[in-house]
Scaffold this active site. Structure first.
Site, PDB file in Angstrom:
ATOM      1  N   ASP A 180       0.785  -1.272  -0.054  1.00 42.77           N
ATOM      2  CA  ASP A 180       0.049   0.132  -0.074  1.00 42.77           C
ATOM      3  C   ASP A 180       1.107   1.256   0.089  1.00 42.77           C
ATOM      4  OD1 ASP A 180      -2.900   0.811   0.166  1.00 42.77           O
ATOM      5  OD2 ASP A 180      -1.953   1.977   2.190  1.00 42.77           O
ATOM      6  N   GLU A 220      14.333 -15.184   0.519  1.00 39.80           N
ATOM      7  CA  GLU A 220      14.622 -16.317   1.406  1.00 39.80           C
ATOM      8  C   GLU A 220      13.598 -17.534   1.274  1.00 39.80           C
ATOM      9  OE1 GLU A 220      15.341 -15.209   5.425  1.00 39.80           O
ATOM     10  OE2 GLU A 220      16.483 -13.574   4.603  1.00 39.80           O
TER      11      GLU A 220
HETATM   12  C1  GLC Z   1      -3.910   3.108  -0.982  1.00 43.36           C
HETATM   13  C2  GLC Z   1      -5.290   2.271  -0.599  1.00 43.36           C
HETATM   14  C3  GLC Z   1      -6.329   3.046  -0.426  1.00 43.36           C
HETATM   15  C4  GLC Z   1      -6.216   3.642   0.950  1.00 43.36           C
HETATM   16  C5  GLC Z   1      -5.061   4.493   1.117  1.00 43.36           C
HETATM   17  C6  GLC Z   1      -4.395   4.371   2.622  1.00 43.36           C
HETATM   18  O1  GLC Z   1      -4.083   3.919  -1.882  1.00 43.36           O
HETATM   19  O2  GLC Z   1      -5.578   1.590  -1.911  1.00 43.36           O
HETATM   20  O3  GLC Z   1      -7.700   2.238  -0.145  1.00 43.36           O
HETATM   21  O4  GLC Z   1      -7.202   4.748   1.233  1.00 43.36           O
HETATM   22  O5  GLC Z   1      -3.802   3.532   0.359  1.00 43.36           O
HETATM   23  O6  GLC Z   1      -3.867   3.515   3.063  1.00 43.36           O
END
Ligand code: GLC
Length: 533
Positions: free
Chosen positions: A214, A263
């Site tokens: 993310d 790993e």
């Molecule tokens: C990413 C995710 C989104 C979230 C953001 C903050 O863009 O896909 O849904 O709100 O990160 O974590």
């Protein structure tokens, strides 16, 4: 039955079709109106029949759910809302039994404000070890009453929130590039680095096959924290040196992570979520010692026209040549308006989405299918305000309705809500009345449905050696038409025009493998794609 696989010798992540499950909205086993892991287990047969190679689960970790679970309070457990660690282990076992790999989301840019680290940071003094894991700063102006700089939250409003420190100290501020319930971590801190490597190992030891990272482009911040001034927009800008997006220091993180994942047996892999200004910047994330793949939002952002699509494809593939990484192709996810709607909505949008599916699945590399896209679900634009849960809606006072419209629970069967999503009628976001016809069971009965198109195309992709990883060559075409071949013996033609168009003569007259609208030779209908041998 799945078709025989002609692709066994290629690392799976170079050409996988990965299905994105938005956990809250896929299937609800316990009847609380919110999807859960037992629900996903009960519906794995759908993914098997669809023929995908892997499933990516959005965050299911303990969380106050301030941002649909992207506010993680504990990286090593399952939120009781979604089940238990035993349920998760059972899901991995069942998925592997069906030949499906499991990718989980990791959220390293920020924790939840309910994470024990942040709770400890609030209880500790400025300058403490506890605060050093996050980005606390003194405010500006008299009494430190102004935020440390002008950075803005991606969800609207300032990216800084002031904390209530002891009376003697002016209260400090902490950085949150997203919601104030999502404090950003300080990625120069060694404890932060060690913690995330340990979290990777925790899930790899449980058998996961990869991670979706993310906000992969957000971890590093300019230590000087300069004002953005004119450039205070939310998206990465085309100039180098943005103070918090796509900074060069993030690559050190991924080099260490790569050495951890390497790993483990079974080729577990990373896919990065990096919103960067162009394919060249994206290619830096997938250098040989960094991530295996990264989402290609350039393709997702291309308009429905031949030249935009061709440019996105050429630029994406061109930028990857030097690094040798495969491309990824994405049409929709839980953060963007569903592509049926983006491409015009209604019958036109659906017709274009069918063509786009054949285009995406024919391109070299891996492809991502967002739950419900195989059903042709449109964006739900008519949600009542009281139902909306995306923090964007609240933080912009409704100026931006947010992302709930693509997150509505998917319809499985029947003709009344929740359309088989759960045992009851309730679902956390209300489903539109028209969704009975789009339910999985209804589409299974209809050979001409979007679901059958996806199943047929994915089965062909598995069976045909030309598809998946590899190269492609463009053919000359009429305006508004794209055509390319792949070896051995495959061609894809897409007519982006609103009127029928000729296909290249070299391809005419043969059999049709699959077409997005009925086609048996002659002119290719408007907004139609076809696969030819
Ligand atoms: C990413 C995710 C989104 C979230 C953001 C903050 O863009 O896909 O849904 O709100 O990160 O974590």
């Amino acid at each position: 039955m799945a078709a025989p696989d002609t692709h066994d010798e290629v690392p799976w992540w170079r050409e996988a079709v990965v299905y994105q499950v938005y956990v809250r909205s896929f299937a609800d086993a316990d009847g609380d109106g919110i999807g859960d892991i037992p629900g996903i287990r009960s519906r794995l047969a759908h993914l098997h029949a669809l023929g995908v190679d892997a499933v990516w689960l959005t965050p299911f970790y303990p969380s106050p759910q301030a941002d649909g679970g992207y506010d993680v309070a504990d990286y090593r457990d399952v939120d009781p809302l979604f089940g238990s660690l035993d349920d998760f282990d059972g899901l991995v076992t069942d998925a592997h039994g069906l030949g499906l790999r499991v990718v989980v989301d990791i959220v390293p840019n920020h924790t939840s404000s309910a994470h024990e680290w942040f709770v400890a940071a609030l209880a500790s003094a400025p300058g403490s070890r506890e605060r050093a894991r996050y980005l606390f700063r003194n405010g500006c102006g008299e009494g430190g009453d102004e935020p440390p700089n002008d950075w803005q939250s991606r969800f609207g409003g300032p990216a800084w929130t002031r904390v209530d420190d002891a009376a003697a100290t002016p209260g400090q501020w902490y950085l949150h590039l997203f919601d104030d319930a999502q404090p950003d971590l300080d990625w120069t801190n060694d404890e932060v680095k060690a913690e995330f490597e340990s979290v990777l190992r925790f899930w790899l030891d449980r058998g996961v096959d990869g991670f979706r990272i993310d906000v992969a482009h957000g971890l590093a911040k300019d230590p000087a924290m300069p004002d953005l001034g004119e450039a205070a927009g939310h998206r990465p800008v085309d100039t180098a040196g943005h103070p918090h997006w796509d900074r060069d220091e993030v690559h050190d993180v991924y080099r260490s992570w790569r050495s951890v994942i390497d790993e483990y047996p079974g080729a577990p892999a990373f896919v990065g979520e990096a919103w960067v200004p162009n394919p060249e910047r994206l290619a830096r994330y997938v250098r040989a010692d960094e991530l295996h793949t990264s989402f290609n939002f350039h393709f997702l952002e291309a308009k429905w026209d031949a030249s935009s699509m061709r440019a996105a494809i050429d630029e994406s593939l061109g930028a990857l040549v030097d690094v040798g990484a495969p491309a990824t192709w994405v049409l929709s996810n839980h953060d963007v308006t569903r592509h049926v709607t983006r491409y015009g909505g209604g019958d036109v949008g659906t017709r274009r989405a069918r063509a786009a599916a054949l285009l995406m699945l024919a391109l070299p590399g891996s492809a991502y299918v967002f739950q419900g896209e195989e059903l042709g679900l449109p964006e739900v634009t008519a949600l009542p305000d009281h139902a909306r849960q995306d923090p964007t809606f609240r933080r912009t006072n409704g100026a931006d309705v947010g992302r709930d419209g693509c997150r509505v629970p998917i319809p499985w069967s029947g003709d009344a809500p929740s359309y088989g999503f759960g045992p009851g009628a309730a679902s956390w976001l209300p489903q539109p009345d028209e969704w009975a016809a789009l339910a999985v069971a209804a589409q299974e009965r209809d050979e001409g449905s979007m679901l059958h198109l996806y199943r047929d195309a994915i089965a062909l992709r598995r069976a045909l050696p030309a598809l998946g990883d590899g190269a492609m060559s463009w053919l000359d075409t009429e305006p508004g038409v794209l055509a390319f071949t792949r070896d051995p013996g495959f061609a894809c033609v897409v007519n982006f025009n609103g009127a029928p168009a000729a296909i290249p003569t070299a391809l005419s007259g043969g059999d049709v493998l699959v077409a997005s609208t009925p086609f048996d030779g002659g002119l290719l209908p408007a907004d139609t794609a076809v696969w030819l041998p």
